[in-house]
Design an enzyme around this catalytic site. Structure first.
Site, PDB file in Angstrom:
ATOM      1  CG  ASP A 161       4.352   0.239   1.798  1.00 52.95           C
ATOM      2  OD1 ASP A 161       3.700  -0.817   1.734  1.00 52.95           O
ATOM      3  OD2 ASP A 161       4.141   1.116   2.647  1.00 52.95           O
ATOM      4  CG  ASP A 207      -0.241  -0.146   2.537  1.00 53.22           C
ATOM      5  OD1 ASP A 207       0.969  -0.503   2.554  1.00 53.22           O
ATOM      6  OD2 ASP A 207      -0.876   0.112   3.575  1.00 53.22           O
ATOM      7  CG  ASP A 241       6.184  -1.903   4.920  1.00 54.13           C
ATOM      8  OD1 ASP A 241       5.675  -2.669   5.760  1.00 54.13           O
ATOM      9  OD2 ASP A 241       5.522  -1.035   4.317  1.00 54.13           O
TER      10      ASP A 241
END
Length: 315
Positions: free
Chosen positions: A16, A11, A246
């Site tokens: 990310d 997302d 992440d």
């Protein structure tokens, strides 16, 4: 030696983006697809941000798939308060990208198709709400049997939440608890959990983090720009070093030796508690007498993962 085939489900917010860049920097990894899902920001910004990262990394050949636009049942929630309204720290003058580059095939269909094409060869790194996977399992119950393994950044096993809507659940699981429940209870492949708590302890000394952001390469300049706001927020909270959830999960997926301590455990996802909905509950004392369904990472080697950090920004 054959490269490790990988699908990244994201997302795309700040961490990310960092994790995607880390994966793309590794010559032994073949990222065959990136699947997007609503989470940190809305799906259109997620897709746009993903393309921006690929453009900076000269990797626009990697297919990007638009996935689920909302959780299975739960109301929409985002993390724009942390990642910025655009998901990238409200990046000034962001790289221009063309959303028509997004594949027409839905991400869930792509996941099912690719696991059939490369049965037993794909490692998935899931860094977002698990909606795409919950839906994939409902569409094709054998989907997960064709995966090599699944690494999840999500869940919390000590009740240390990071959501405003619940005091005891982690964002990815809490945003779509039903999807998390389906994945944890029905996935047939090996699952490794990189929980919120282990990410809290996996911090990089500020001076080392700033070294990576100040290498004055195109990639480090991009990282510095998108990370500026989150660094300010973390420093304002008095955190001892830079944290990127992440990238911690991605580092674990890329090099299992980064895991210093782990435990195999049976876990359940709470769906009903008013303060614990979405929490990953571990059966620490084996009260349920059920076989383990996940491996929970308890400690990582941040010095080794910092090497991966530096490697992703050298160009």
């Amino acid at each position: 030696m054959a490269k490790q085939k990988m699908i990244i489900d994201c997302d795309t917010g700040v961490d990310d983006a960092q994790a995607i860049m880390m994966a793309l920097s590794r010559p032994e990894v073949d990222v065959i697809a990136i699947t997007c899902v609503n989470g940190n920001v809305d799906i259109e910004n997620v897709c746009r941000n993903t393309l921006r990262v690929l453009k900076v990394c000269d990797a626009l050949h990697i297919p990007v798939f638009r996935g689920c636009t909302r959780p299975i049942i739960h109301h929409e929630e985002d993390a724009s308060h942390y990642h910025g309204l655009d998901g990238m720290g409200d990046l000034p003058n962001p790289p221009e990208v063309d959303l028509s580059c997004i594949q027409e095939e839905h991400a869930v269909n792509a996941l099912i198709r690719l696991t059939k094409k490369y049965e037993g060869e794909i490692k998935v790194v899931a860094m977002a709400p698990l909606t795409n996977f919950g839906v994939a399992l409902r569409m094709d119950p054998d989907f997960s049997r064709r995966l090599q393994s699944l690494v999840i950044m999500g869940g919390n096993i000590q009740g240390k939440g990071n959501r405003s809507a619940s005091i005891a659940s982690e964002f990815n699981f809490g945003t779509d608890p039903e999807a998390a429940y389906v994945v944890i209870h029905e996935m047939a492949c090996e699952i490794t959990i990189v929980s919120w708590e282990v990410c809290l302890s996996a911090t990089y000394p500020w001076e080392k983090a700033h070294e990576c952001f100040n290498l004055h390469t195109p990639k480090s300049n991009f990282l510095q720009a998108i990370t500026k706001t989150t660094i300010e927020k973390q420093k304002a909270r008095g955190e001892p070093g830079y944290r990127s959830c992440d990238t911690t999960a991605m580092a674990v997926a890329l090099d299992s030796s980064i895991i210093l301590e782990s435990v195999k455990m049976f876990t359940v996802v709470e769906l009903n508690g008013s303060n614990t909905r979405g929490m990953l509950v571990a059966d620490w004392r084996n009260k349920l007498c059920k076989p383990p369904n996940v491996t929970i990472v308890e400690k990582t080697d941040t010095k080794k993962s910092l090497t991966l950090w530096r490697g992703m920004v050298l160009e």
